[in-house]
Write an enzyme that holds these catalytic residues in place. Structure first.
Site, short mmCIF file in Angstrom:
data_model
loop_
_atom_site.label_atom_id
_atom_site.label_comp_id
_atom_site.label_asym_id
_atom_site.label_seq_id
_atom_site.Cartn_x
_atom_site.Cartn_y
_atom_site.Cartn_z
N LEU A 21 0.82 -1.22 0.00
CA LEU A 21 0.00 0.00 0.00
C LEU A 21 0.85 1.27 0.00
CD1 LEU A 21 -2.66 -1.30 2.53
CD2 LEU A 21 -3.20 -0.38 0.26
N SER A 75 14.40 2.93 10.38
CA SER A 75 13.17 2.39 10.94
C SER A 75 12.31 3.56 11.43
CB SER A 75 13.48 1.48 12.13
OG SER A 75 12.28 1.22 12.84
N VAL A 76 11.01 3.38 11.36
CA VAL A 76 10.10 4.45 11.84
C VAL A 76 10.32 4.75 13.32
CG1 VAL A 76 8.25 4.24 10.14
CG2 VAL A 76 8.30 2.67 12.08
N SER A 151 -6.38 -1.26 11.48
CA SER A 151 -6.76 -2.49 10.79
C SER A 151 -8.07 -3.01 11.37
CB SER A 151 -5.65 -3.52 11.03
OG SER A 151 -6.14 -4.82 10.80
N TYR A 164 -0.94 -7.39 17.39
CA TYR A 164 -1.23 -6.47 16.28
C TYR A 164 -2.52 -5.68 16.56
CZ TYR A 164 -2.18 -5.30 11.30
OH TYR A 164 -2.43 -4.66 10.11
N ALA A 167 -1.84 -2.94 19.10
CA ALA A 167 -1.09 -1.81 18.55
C ALA A 167 -1.97 -0.99 17.60
CB ALA A 167 0.14 -2.32 17.80
N LYS A 168 -2.77 -1.69 16.79
CA LYS A 168 -3.55 -0.98 15.78
C LYS A 168 -4.69 -0.16 16.40
CE LYS A 168 -1.83 -1.59 11.66
NZ LYS A 168 -1.03 -0.48 11.11
N ALA A 196 -6.17 -4.79 1.35
CA ALA A 196 -5.59 -4.86 0.01
C ALA A 196 -4.64 -6.05 -0.07
CB ALA A 196 -4.82 -3.56 -0.29
N ARG A 199 2.22 -8.30 0.31
CA ARG A 199 3.00 -9.43 0.82
C ARG A 199 2.56 -9.80 2.24
NH1 ARG A 199 8.95 -7.07 2.56
NH2 ARG A 199 8.16 -6.14 4.47
N GLN A 706 -15.89 77.62 43.93
CA GLN A 706 -15.50 76.54 44.87
C GLN A 706 -16.63 76.23 45.84
OE1 GLN A 706 -11.79 77.24 46.84
NE2 GLN A 706 -10.65 77.04 44.92
P1 NAI Z 1 3.69 -4.51 3.26
O1 NAI Z 1 4.44 -5.51 4.03
O2 NAI Z 1 3.48 -4.78 1.81
O3 NAI Z 1 4.36 -3.10 3.42
C1 NAI Z 1 4.83 -2.65 4.64
C2 NAI Z 1 6.15 -1.96 4.44
O4 NAI Z 1 6.59 -1.43 5.68
C3 NAI Z 1 7.25 -2.88 3.98
O5 NAI Z 1 7.84 -2.38 2.82
C4 NAI Z 1 8.23 -2.91 5.13
O6 NAI Z 1 9.60 -3.04 4.73
C5 NAI Z 1 7.99 -1.60 5.77
N1 NAI Z 1 8.41 -1.58 7.15
C6 NAI Z 1 8.23 -2.55 8.08
N2 NAI Z 1 8.79 -2.18 9.25
C7 NAI Z 1 9.33 -0.94 9.07
C8 NAI Z 1 10.03 -0.06 9.89
N3 NAI Z 1 10.28 -0.34 11.18
N4 NAI Z 1 10.43 1.11 9.39
C9 NAI Z 1 10.18 1.41 8.10
N5 NAI Z 1 9.55 0.59 7.26
C10 NAI Z 1 9.10 -0.58 7.74
O7 NAI Z 1 2.28 -4.32 3.98
P2 NAI Z 1 0.93 -3.61 3.53
O8 NAI Z 1 -0.10 -4.65 3.40
O9 NAI Z 1 1.15 -2.70 2.42
O10 NAI Z 1 0.58 -2.80 4.84
C11 NAI Z 1 0.70 -1.42 4.97
C12 NAI Z 1 0.02 -1.00 6.23
O11 NAI Z 1 -1.37 -1.28 6.14
C13 NAI Z 1 0.49 -1.66 7.48
O12 NAI Z 1 0.51 -0.76 8.56
C14 NAI Z 1 -0.55 -2.72 7.75
O13 NAI Z 1 -0.62 -3.07 9.10
C15 NAI Z 1 -1.78 -2.02 7.27
N6 NAI Z 1 -2.87 -2.92 6.90
C16 NAI Z 1 -2.83 -3.61 5.73
C17 NAI Z 1 -3.88 -4.43 5.39
C18 NAI Z 1 -3.93 -5.12 4.11
O14 NAI Z 1 -4.96 -5.71 3.78
N7 NAI Z 1 -2.87 -5.08 3.33
C19 NAI Z 1 -5.00 -4.68 6.31
C20 NAI Z 1 -4.97 -3.82 7.48
C21 NAI Z 1 -3.93 -3.02 7.76
#
Ligand code: NAI
Length: 736
Positions: A21, A75-76, A151, A164, A167-168, A196, A199, A706
Site C-alpha cells: 500500500l 526504521s520508523v 486495521s 497487532y 497496537a492498531k 488490500a 506481501r 468653589q
Molecule cells: P507490506 O508488508 O506490503 O508493506 C509494509 C512496508 O513497511 C514494507 O515495505 C516494510 O519493509 C515496511 N516496514 C516494516 N517495518 C518498518 C520499519 N520499522 N520502518 C520502516 N519501514 C518498515 O504491507 P501492507 O499490506 O502494504 O501494509 C501497509 C500498512 O497497512 C500496514 O501498517 C498494515 O498493518 C496495514 N494494513 C494492511 C492491510 C492489508 O490488507 N494489506 C489490512 C490492514 C492493515
C-alpha cells in the site's frame, strides 16, 4: 468543475513505502505533484533484516516518471531521521502517512515478548515517533495532514493477532487525540483501516483475492485525506476494493441501575441487562464530554434530585422533562463584591481613563461613582454556570455543546457599589428549536434588605438537543428587538484591547475559551474570543453614553442576542436608533462587518430618555444663553484667550431641576467655537452641570465657584483641574 486534487509544492512522507500500500501512496502522491520521502527499512514482513532496495526501487520509479522523491532507510522508530530527510531535501514537511507495518501472528498464549514488543514498536511507537518529529514543523507552518493506519483486526479483534490488534487500536487512540490537539494549528489527523493484497496479506488470503484487492483501490482515500480540501479530522474509515465507509461509536441509551438512598447491586445490573444492551434509540457520543455528561446527569438526578426518577429521566431519552426542569429550585447564590470589582468590571468592558466621563465608573472617589448597569450579569453568572455544569433535573446537557444565545437584564434600582447580593435561579422554559433546545434561565437578584435589585434572563442554546416535540416559543422569553429600516440615528466605534478578554475574565467567567489558545482551537476558533457579555458591556456603555448621559439611574432594561464572536483587539461599532424610551442597537465588528450583537435594545425610564445630540428642548429667557453668546463674540476677537484656554467645556444648564440647555465652548478649534449642544467633535474635557441662576451668579462673581462645587450646586465631570480656566472664559472671578 472543481479543481483536480494536486500536491504541487507539498512535501509528503510515506513510511513503509517500499512495498504494498505504501508504495502505491508514494507513486500517486508523486504523480500529483508532491515531493515524496519514500521511507522503508527494507526488511521482511516479520520485521527481520533491512536493506535499501525497497525504497530505492520506488524512488527510481517516481523519478523515471518525472516526479520528485528521495529515499530514507531508517526504521520508523527513528522518527526524527525520517523528518530530517524531508527537511534537508525539500525544506519542510506537510503530510505524513504512517503506513509501515509488520506482522508477527501467534495465538495469544504463544506470543513472545519479542512478538509483542516489535509489533508495538513498529506500528504504535513508530507512528508516535514520526508524528512527534514533524509536529513542531507543522505547528509552525500552521498546516499538517497525518494519515494513520489501523486495521479491522484492531477495531474488531482477530484470532492470532492480539499483539497487532492492540497496537492498531492504539493507533486509533493516538490519532483521536492528535486530531484534537492539532485543531488550532490546522493539523488534521485521520485513520484508515485498509484491505488490500500485499506481501503481508498473501499469507492469509487466496491469491485471486490478493490480486483483486488492489492497493490503487485504497490510495485515493489517502490522497483526499492528505489534501487541504479535506475538512475531516479524527475520522476513521474502512476502505478496500473501491468501497469506503466511515465508522463511529454508538452506545445504548443506558439505564440507571440505582436510586437515591439505596446501594447499587449486581442484581440490579442483571435485572436491567437487556435494557442496558438495547440499542433502540441509541446515541452517538463523539467526545469525552459526551461520554461523561450522562453520568453527571445521573449523579444529579439520583443523589441531589428528587427521590423518584423524573418522568422523562436520562434512561427514557425522549427529550427533556420540562415540568421537572421548571420545578427545579437550586440553592440561592450569594455574591459579595467591593468597589474594586465594580471598577474591574468597568475596565473589563472597555471603560478607560482616556474618557474623563468614565472616571465615575473607575474611581471610587468620584463624586458620582456608580456601577455600569450591565454589571447586573456578574452576580447572576455563577447561577448560570452552576446550571450548566451541574445540570438540570430532567435534562441531559453536554456543557461542551451549549452556546450563550441571548441576554436580558432588567434593573429595579441602581446597583450598589459594594455589598452582598443573593440570586435565585429558576428555569423559565425549555423551547424546541429543532437543531437544539433553548433553555431560559431566569435569575432574580436581591440586596441585603431583600429588595429586588435586578433580573437576568440567560438564553442558552443546547446544540443537538431539539426535536423533542416541545414549543418553539414561550411567553416567558424576553424577545430581541427589531432594528428600524432607516439609517442609524447615531453610532459609536471603539477598538477593544488585545487584553480585553484576559481582563474581563477576572470578573468571574474563567472559561479557558477566552484565554487559552489550545482550548479556543478545540472550539474551532483561531484565537481565544471575547466573552459575549464583554461585548454586551461595551454596547451598554455606548448606548448609555449617547442617550443616557452616562447616568446609570436612567436605565431600565438591556437586551441583546450574541450573533458572532469578537476577537480581542477588534473594533466594535454600535449603531443606534431612538424609538421613544427605547434605543435599539446592533453591534458589528468593524474589521469584518460581521454583526456580533443583534436585536439589541436599551429601555430608559420615561423621564430620562435623551437624544443623541443632547440638545434638550429649548427653554427661552435663560441668563446663560446671553453669557455664552458673549463668550462666542470674545472668542472671535481674542485669539489669545482661545489659545490660553485650549480646552473643550460642556455646560449642562438646568432650570427647575431639568436640563434646560446645553452649551459647548470649544477653545481647541482655531478661532474658538461656542454653540448649543454637546461637542460636535470628540468629547468635552470637562462637563459642568449647574442651574441657570447659579450660573449667572457665578459668572457675575456673586457665587464663588468653589463654594458652589462644595455645596453640590455645581457638578463637574472630567478634568477637574481645567475648571480653573473658567475665570479666563467668563472674565470674572468664577475661579475654582
Ligand atoms: P507490506 O508488508 O506490503 O508493506 C509494509 C512496508 O513497511 C514494507 O515495505 C516494510 O519493509 C515496511 N516496514 C516494516 N517495518 C518498518 C520499519 N520499522 N520502518 C520502516 N519501514 C518498515 O504491507 P501492507 O499490506 O502494504 O501494509 C501497509 C500498512 O497497512 C500496514 O501498517 C498494515 O498493518 C496495514 N494494513 C494492511 C492491510 C492489508 O490488507 N494489506 C489490512 C490492514 C492493515
Amino acid at each position: 468543475m472543481a479543481a483536480p486534487i494536486r500536491f504541487d509544492g507539498k512535501v509528503v512522507l510515506v513510511t513503509g513505502a517500499g512495498n504494498g500500500l505504501g508504495k502505491q501512496y508514494a507513486l500517486d502522491f508523486a504523480q500529483r505533484g508532491a515531493s515524496v520521502v519514500v521511507n522503508d527499512l527494507g526488511g521482511n514482513f516479520k520485521g527481520e533484516g533491512s536493506g535499501t532496495r525497497a525504497a530505492d526501487v520506488v524512488v527510481n520509479e517516481i523519478k523515471a516518471k518525472g516526479g520528485k522523491a528521495v529515499a530514507n532507510y531508517n526504521s520508523v522508530e527513528e522518527g526524527e531521521k525520517l523528518v530530517q530527510t524531508a527537511l534537508e531535501n525539500f525544506g519542510k514537511i506537510d503530510v505524513i502517512v504512517n503506513n509501515a507495518g509488520i506482522l508477527r501472528d501467534r495465538s495469544f498464549a504463544r506470543i513472545s515478548d519479542t512478538d509483542w514488543d516489535l509489533i508495538q514498536k513498529v506500528h504504535l511507537r513508530g507512528a508516535f515517533q514520526v508524528s512527534r518529529a514533524a509536529w513542531p514543523h507543522m505547528k509552525k507552518q500552521n498546516y499538517g495532514r497525518i494519515i494513520n493506519v489501523t486495521s479491522a483486526a484492531g477495531i474488531y479483534g482477530n484470532f492470532g493477532q492480539a499483539n497487532y490488534s492492540a497496537a492498531k487500536l492504539g493507533v486509533v487512540g493516538l490519532s483521536n487525540t492528535l486530531a484534537i490537539e492539532g485543531r488550532k494549528n490546522n493539523i488534521k489527523c485521520n485513520i484508515i483501516a485498509p484491505m488490500a493484497g500485499s506481501r503481508m496479506t498473501e499469507t492469509v488470503m487466496p491469491p485471486e483475492l490478493v490480486d483483486a484487492l488492489k492497493p490503487e483501490f485504497v490510495s485515493p482515500l489517502v490522497l483526499f485525506l492528505a489534501h487541504e480540501d479535506c475538512e475531516d479530522s479524527g475520522s476513521l474509515f474502512e476502505v478496500g476494493a473501491g468501497w469506503i465507509g466511515k465508522l463511529r461509536w454508538e452506545r445504548t441509551k443506558g439505564v440507571v441501575c440505582r436510586s437515591k438512598n439505596t446501594s447499587m447491586s449486581p442484581e440490579a445490573v442483571r435485572d436491567n441487562w437487556d435494557a442496558i444492551a438495547d440499542f433502540t434509540g441509541s446515541q452517538i457520543p463523539t467526545s469525552t464530554q459526551d461520554s461523561s455528561a450522562i453520568m453527571m446527569e445521573t449523579l444529579r438526578n439520583v443523589d441531589s434530585g428528587p427521590a423518584k426518577p423524573s418522568r422523562r429521566s436520562a434512561s427514557s431519552g425522549s427529550g427533556p422533562d420540562i415540568e421537572a426542569a421548571k420545578a427545579y429550585k437550586p440553592k440561592p447564590i450569594k455574591f459579595t463584591y467591593s468597589a474594586r470589582d465594580v471598577m474591574l468590571y468597568a475596565l473589563g468592558v472597555g471603560s478607560s481613563t482616556r474618557a474623563p466621563d468614565y472616571l465615575k465608573f473607575l474611581y471610587e472617589g468620584s463624586e458620582d461613582f456608580g456601577v455600569l448597569p450591565s454589571f447586573a450579569v456578574i452576580p447572576a453568572q455563577m447561577g448560570m454556570q452552576n446550571i450548566v455544569t451541574e445540570g438540570i433535573p430532567g435534562m441531559t446537557i453536554n456543557p461542551a455543546k451549549i452556546l450563550h444565545g441571548e441576554q436580558y437584564v432588567e434593573l429595579y434600582k441602581p446597583l450598589p457599589t459594594s455589598g452582598t447580593l443573593t440570586s435565585q435561579v429558576s428555569i423559565a422554559d425549555v423551547l424546541d428549536k429543532g437543531s437544539g433546545a433553548v433553555i431560559l434561565i431566569n435569575i432574580t437578584t436581591f440586596d441585603e434588605k431583600k429588595e429586588k435589585v435586578c433580573f437576568n434572563q440567560f438564553n442558552i442554546f443546547a446544540v443537538g438537543y431539539g426535536k423533542f416535540g416541545g414549543n418553539r416559543n414561550s411567553e416567558a422569553a424576553k424577545a430581541p428587538g427589531k432594528m428600524p429600516s432607516r439609517k442609524p440615528d447615531s453610532f459609536m466605534v471603539e477598538t477593544t484591547s488585545v487584553d480585553q478578554a484576559a481582563l474581563y475574565r477576572l470578573c468571574g467567567d474563567r472559561n479557558p475559551l477566552h484565554i487559552d489558545p489550545s482550548f479556543a482551537a478545540m472550539g474551532g476558533f483561531d484565537k481565544p474570543i471575547l466573552h459575549g457579555l464583554c461585548s454586551f458591556g461595551h454596547a451598554t456603555r455606548h448606548v448609555l453614553k449617547k442617550y443616557g448621559n452616562n447616568d446609570v439611574t436612567t436605565v431600565k432594561a438591556i437586551k441583546a442576542r450574541f450573533a458572532k464572536p469578537v476577537l480581542p483587539g477588534q473594533t466594535i461599532h454600535t449603531d443606534m436608533w431612538k424609538e421613544g424610551n427605547r434605543v435599539m442597537f446592533q453591534c458589528k465588528v468593524a474589521e469584518s462587518g460581521d454583526i456580533c450583537l443583534s436585536g439589541g435594545y436599551m429601555d430608559f425610564h420615561a423621564a430620562s430618555a435623551a437624544s443623541a445630540s443632547a440638545v434638550p428642548p429649548q427653554v427661552s429667557g435663560l441668563k446663560s444663553d446671553m453669557i455664552f453668546e458673549e463668550i462666542g463674540r470674545r472668542a472671535k476677537d481674542e485669539p489669545g484667550m482661545v489659545k490660553k484656554i485650549n480646552s473643550v467645556f460642556q455646560f449642562n444648564i438646568t432650570k427647575d431641576g431639568k436640563t434646560a440647555t446645553v452649551w459647548t465652548t470649544d477653545m481647541k478649534t482655531p478661532g474658538g467655537a461656542v454653540y448649543k449642544g454637546s461637542p460636535k467633535q470628540g468629547k468635552a474635557d470637562c462637563t459642568l452641570t449647574i442651574s441657570d441662576d447659579n450660573f449667572g451668579d457665578m459668572v457675575s462673581g456673586k457665587l464663588n465657584g468653589q463654594d458652589a462645587f462644595m455645596k453640590g450646586l455645581l457638578k463637574i465631570q472630567g478634568n477637574l483641574m481645567l475648571a480653573q480656566k473658567l475665570g479666563e472664559l467668563f472674565q470674572s472671578k468664577a475661579n475654582l
